[in-house]
Design a protein around this motif. Structure first.
Motif, PDB file in Angstrom:
ATOM      1  N   VAL A 199     -80.975  75.386   6.512  1.00 35.16           N
ATOM      2  CA  VAL A 199     -82.372  75.407   6.948  1.00 35.16           C
ATOM      3  C   VAL A 199     -83.181  76.400   6.118  1.00 35.16           C
ATOM      4  N   ALA A 200     -82.645  77.603   5.919  1.00 31.61           N
ATOM      5  CA  ALA A 200     -83.356  78.639   5.176  1.00 31.61           C
ATOM      6  C   ALA A 200     -83.623  78.209   3.740  1.00 31.61           C
ATOM      7  N   ILE A 201     -82.660  77.557   3.130  1.00 32.77           N
ATOM      8  CA  ILE A 201     -82.839  77.090   1.752  1.00 32.77           C
ATOM      9  C   ILE A 201     -83.935  76.036   1.683  1.00 32.77           C
ATOM     10  N   PHE A 202     -83.920  75.084   2.595  1.00 28.50           N
ATOM     11  CA  PHE A 202     -84.952  74.043   2.581  1.00 28.50           C
ATOM     12  C   PHE A 202     -86.347  74.637   2.819  1.00 28.50           C
ATOM     13  N   LYS A 203     -86.422  75.640   3.665  1.00 31.80           N
ATOM     14  CA  LYS A 203     -87.727  76.275   3.890  1.00 31.80           C
ATOM     15  C   LYS A 203     -88.223  76.963   2.625  1.00 31.80           C
ATOM     16  N   ARG A 204     -87.306  77.609   1.895  1.00 28.61           N
ATOM     17  CA  ARG A 204     -87.726  78.257   0.648  1.00 28.61           C
ATOM     18  C   ARG A 204     -88.280  77.250  -0.349  1.00 28.61           C
ATOM     19  N   TRP A 205     -87.790  76.017  -0.260  1.00 27.65           N
ATOM     20  CA  TRP A 205     -88.235  74.987  -1.188  1.00 27.65           C
ATOM     21  C   TRP A 205     -89.373  74.135  -0.622  1.00 27.65           C
ATOM     22  N   GLY A 206     -90.089  74.690   0.346  1.00 28.67           N
ATOM     23  CA  GLY A 206     -91.325  74.049   0.783  1.00 28.67           C
ATOM     24  C   GLY A 206     -91.188  73.029   1.887  1.00 28.67           C
ATOM     25  N   PHE A 207     -90.052  73.003   2.577  1.00 30.08           N
ATOM     26  CA  PHE A 207     -89.858  72.043   3.654  1.00 30.08           C
ATOM     27  C   PHE A 207     -90.044  72.705   5.021  1.00 30.08           C
ATOM     28  N   ALA A 208     -90.608  71.954   5.960  1.00 30.62           N
ATOM     29  CA  ALA A 208     -90.637  72.366   7.364  1.00 30.62           C
ATOM     30  C   ALA A 208     -89.454  71.716   8.069  1.00 30.62           C
ATOM     31  N   TRP A 209     -88.939  72.411   9.068  1.00 31.96           N
ATOM     32  CA  TRP A 209     -87.752  71.924   9.796  1.00 31.96           C
ATOM     33  C   TRP A 209     -88.148  71.543  11.220  1.00 31.96           C
ATOM     34  N   GLY A 210     -87.736  70.340  11.627  1.00 34.54           N
ATOM     35  CA  GLY A 210     -88.055  69.853  12.958  1.00 34.54           C
ATOM     36  C   GLY A 210     -87.427  70.654  14.083  1.00 34.54           C
ATOM     37  N   GLY A 211     -86.425  71.458  13.776  1.00 37.39           N
ATOM     38  CA  GLY A 211     -85.815  72.291  14.804  1.00 37.39           C
ATOM     39  C   GLY A 211     -86.724  73.401  15.288  1.00 37.39           C
ATOM     40  N   ASP A 212     -87.806  73.681  14.549  1.00 39.02           N
ATOM     41  CA  ASP A 212     -88.758  74.725  14.947  1.00 39.02           C
ATOM     42  C   ASP A 212     -89.845  74.203  15.878  1.00 39.02           C
ATOM     43  N   TRP A 213     -89.897  72.898  16.076  1.00 38.07           N
ATOM     44  CA  TRP A 213     -91.009  72.315  16.807  1.00 38.07           C
ATOM     45  C   TRP A 213     -90.863  72.493  18.315  1.00 38.07           C
ATOM     46  N   ALA A 214     -91.982  72.315  19.017  1.00 36.93           N
ATOM     47  CA  ALA A 214     -91.965  72.429  20.480  1.00 36.93           C
ATOM     48  C   ALA A 214     -90.999  71.405  21.071  1.00 36.93           C
ATOM     49  N   TYR A 215     -91.079  70.158  20.588  1.00 39.91           N
ATOM     50  CA  TYR A 215     -90.083  69.145  20.965  1.00 39.91           C
ATOM     51  C   TYR A 215     -89.212  68.937  19.739  1.00 39.91           C
ATOM     52  N   THR A 216     -88.072  69.549  19.751  1.00 37.50           N
ATOM     53  CA  THR A 216     -87.264  69.707  18.536  1.00 37.50           C
ATOM     54  C   THR A 216     -86.788  68.378  17.961  1.00 37.50           C
ATOM     55  N   ASP A 217     -86.625  68.386  16.634  1.00 37.11           N
ATOM     56  CA  ASP A 217     -86.065  67.246  15.897  1.00 37.11           C
ATOM     57  C   ASP A 217     -85.217  67.828  14.764  1.00 37.11           C
ATOM     58  N   PRO A 218     -84.045  68.410  15.097  1.00 39.08           N
ATOM     59  CA  PRO A 218     -83.302  69.217  14.118  1.00 39.08           C
ATOM     60  C   PRO A 218     -82.703  68.441  12.949  1.00 39.08           C
ATOM     61  N   MET A 219     -82.682  67.124  13.011  1.00 37.88           N
ATOM     62  CA  MET A 219     -82.208  66.341  11.861  1.00 37.88           C
ATOM     63  C   MET A 219     -83.270  66.222  10.779  1.00 37.88           C
ATOM     64  N   HIS A 220     -84.494  66.610  11.066  1.00 33.94           N
ATOM     65  CA  HIS A 220     -85.660  66.241  10.270  1.00 33.94           C
ATOM     66  C   HIS A 220     -86.164  67.400   9.412  1.00 33.94           C
ATOM     67  N   PHE A 221     -86.365  67.123   8.122  1.00 33.97           N
ATOM     68  CA  PHE A 221     -87.030  68.037   7.196  1.00 33.97           C
ATOM     69  C   PHE A 221     -88.173  67.270   6.541  1.00 33.97           C
ATOM     70  N   GLU A 222     -89.322  67.935   6.377  1.00 41.69           N
ATOM     71  CA  GLU A 222     -90.457  67.266   5.754  1.00 41.69           C
ATOM     72  C   GLU A 222     -91.193  68.223   4.826  1.00 41.69           C
ATOM     73  N   LEU A 223     -91.844  67.649   3.834  1.00 43.07           N
ATOM     74  CA  LEU A 223     -92.592  68.452   2.870  1.00 43.07           C
ATOM     75  C   LEU A 223     -93.742  69.165   3.562  1.00 43.07           C
ATOM     76  N   ALA A 224     -93.795  70.495   3.411  1.00 40.44           N
ATOM     77  CA  ALA A 224     -94.873  71.286   4.001  1.00 40.44           C
ATOM     78  C   ALA A 224     -95.777  71.890   2.937  1.00 40.44           C
ATOM     79  N   LYS A 225     -95.237  72.178   1.755  1.00 41.48           N
ATOM     80  CA  LYS A 225     -96.043  72.714   0.666  1.00 41.48           C
ATOM     81  C   LYS A 225     -95.381  72.350  -0.656  1.00 41.48           C
ATOM     82  N   ILE A 226     -96.198  72.319  -1.676  1.00 40.37           N
ATOM     83  CA  ILE A 226     -95.704  72.004  -3.012  1.00 40.37           C
ATOM     84  C   ILE A 226     -95.138  73.267  -3.636  1.00 40.37           C
ATOM     85  N   VAL A 227     -93.895  73.211  -4.048  1.00 41.04           N
ATOM     86  CA  VAL A 227     -93.219  74.330  -4.734  1.00 41.04           C
ATOM     87  C   VAL A 227     -92.725  73.813  -6.079  1.00 41.04           C
ATOM     88  N   ASN A 228     -93.100  74.497  -7.141  1.00 39.78           N
ATOM     89  CA  ASN A 228     -92.704  74.070  -8.481  1.00 39.78           C
ATOM     90  C   ASN A 228     -91.350  74.677  -8.825  1.00 39.78           C
TER      91      ASN A 228
END
Length: 415
Positions: A384-413
């Motif tokens: 999870v920490a690695i994916f966050k460093r690379w600009g992904f949001a993790w569904g496990g942080d959401w109010a209604y969790t979705d821990p299988m899910h990662f999505e693009l949150a910001k562009i990282v070059n």
């Protein structure tokens, strides 16, 4: 955004038609003690404003307060959206549309308002947002909303109003803020507005900050003309793909207009990765994206650990970099390729007519069996920490969790 341009609300294209329309609406709704005959110029009434509120929560984004509601109301029949500012000649053609022939010919548009319109993503759901002139737009939102003075004052003061039907769905932090396109906006009101194709509204200054295209949408009341007849004229004149046209009576009944092409115009990090996404609902919860968009954005490539994936080309460098770091960190065994559930699948979220980021190929699900929605899940926190460093949001942080899910949150070059 040139705020002066937003002063134009054509309300009633002939004096007689205006008077009849206003009288009919007011007699049905009982929202004003004024006689309809006193409203010989609804445009002037709608434009009544007062000074910028001195107690605005966000002075940098405050505009003139809208003043008190004067009772003018119009129905919301059609919402037309372009991916760019409506040219003056096109707007003139739309406003001048007539339907019928001979003695049966009549004006197709009784009232309209220009909006700046786009979309934002929260927890894998896409929502519609409009920058509005509160003094004018309120007339189209239904009596409860139009009379909700505090709502309009707060929007003018730089806050966001979100439809009350979404109060349990859109997460708000402990200070009352929601994130829109990486901007934090304070929720000033949960709105009873009845324009079902708009989920949230802000003022024009916030529209500029969010990067919404200026005056790219038009909300239409067709008066005594049939909305379907007006829509057919617009589509015949401009083509079915020139604009997305939403029949708001269909949206209100929670149906899907299978004839309508829709535009997604994202704000925030998704702008470059999505561009303008055009699609048509095709039934069964599925959508058909524009083939040109698919060709330009969706690719199938090899990535570490997972093997072959089909995703948005703009996300692919970050996905490869994240997976490569997982591999280099000796965590590859924490991701199970046989439990990967995909990245790009163009469809609505189950049981809704909302798009997810999977529709754009900007999200992926893996380690599915042990990471179901509403659970803490078993996703390795190092991954999870690695994916966050690379600009992904993790569904496990959401109010209604979705821990299988990662999505693009910001562009990282990746560099």
């Amino acid at each position: 955004m040139a705020l002066a341009r937003r002063a134009r609300l054509t309300a009633g294209l002939t004096a007689g038609a205006s008077a009849l329309l206003v009288a009919a609406l007011l007699s049905g709704c009982g929202t004003s003690s004024k006689d309809a005959g006193e409203k010989d110029d609804p445009t002037k009434a709608a434009a009544s404003t007062s000074a910028v509120p001195t107690n605005a929560l966000d002075p940098a984004h405050a505009v003139s307060a809208p003043g008190r509601f004067d009772g003018t109301q119009y129905g919301d029949d059609l919402l037309l959206v372009s991916d760019e500012t409506l040219p003056a000649d096109v707007l003139k053609q739309i406003v001048g549309i007539t339907v019928g022939t001979g003695k049966a010919q009549k004006k197709g548009i009784a009232a309209y308002d220009l909006l700046s319109y786009g979309n934002f993503s929260v927890e894998n759901k896409l929502y519609n947002i409009a920058a509005v002139d509160a003094a004018k737009y309120r007339a189209f939102t239904g009596s409860r909303s139009a009379e909700f003075q505090e709502q309009w004052d707060r929007v003018a003061g730089g806050e966001i109003a979100i439809m009350d039907r979404l109060q349990k769905e859109i997460p708000v932090d402990g200070e009352g803020y929601v994130e829109v396109g990486k901007q934090r906006l304070h929720v000033g009101a949960w709105s009873p507005a009845e324009v079902d194709a708009i989920d949230a509204m802000v003022n024009e200054k916030w529209g500029e900050t969010l990067g919404l295209p200026e005056d790219n949408a038009i909300l239409i009341n067709t008066g005594i003309a049939s909305p379907q007849a007006v829509r057919e004229v617009i589509e015949k004149r401009f083509g079915v793909k020139r604009f997305s046209i939403t029949a708001l009576d269909i949206v209100a009944s929670e149906g899907l207009d299978l004839k309508a092409y829709q535009n997604v115009i994202p704000v925030g990090a998704f702008g470059d990765a999505v561009g303008v996404f055009r699609y048509r609902p095709i039934g069964g919860g599925r959508i058909a994206p524009d083939p040109g968009w698919v060709k330009a954005h969706i690719v199938t490539e090899q990535v570490p650990i997972l093997g072959t994936v089909t995703c948005n080309r703009y996300m692919m460098p970050q996905l490869k970099a994240a997976l490569a770091e997982v591999q280099a960190s000796k965590l590859a065994d924490k991701i199970h390729p046989d439990e990967y559930a995909g990245c790009y699948y163009p469809r609505f979220i189950a049981g809704s007519n909302k798009l997810s980021n999977h529709s754009f190929g900007l999200a992926l699900d893996f380690n599915v069996p042990g990471n179901q929605r509403g659970t803490v899940g078993q996703m390795d926190r190092g991954v999870v920490a690695i994916f966050k460093r690379w600009g992904f949001a993790w569904g496990g942080d959401w109010a209604y969790t979705d821990p299988m899910h990662f999505e693009l949150a910001k562009i990282v070059n990746p560099g």
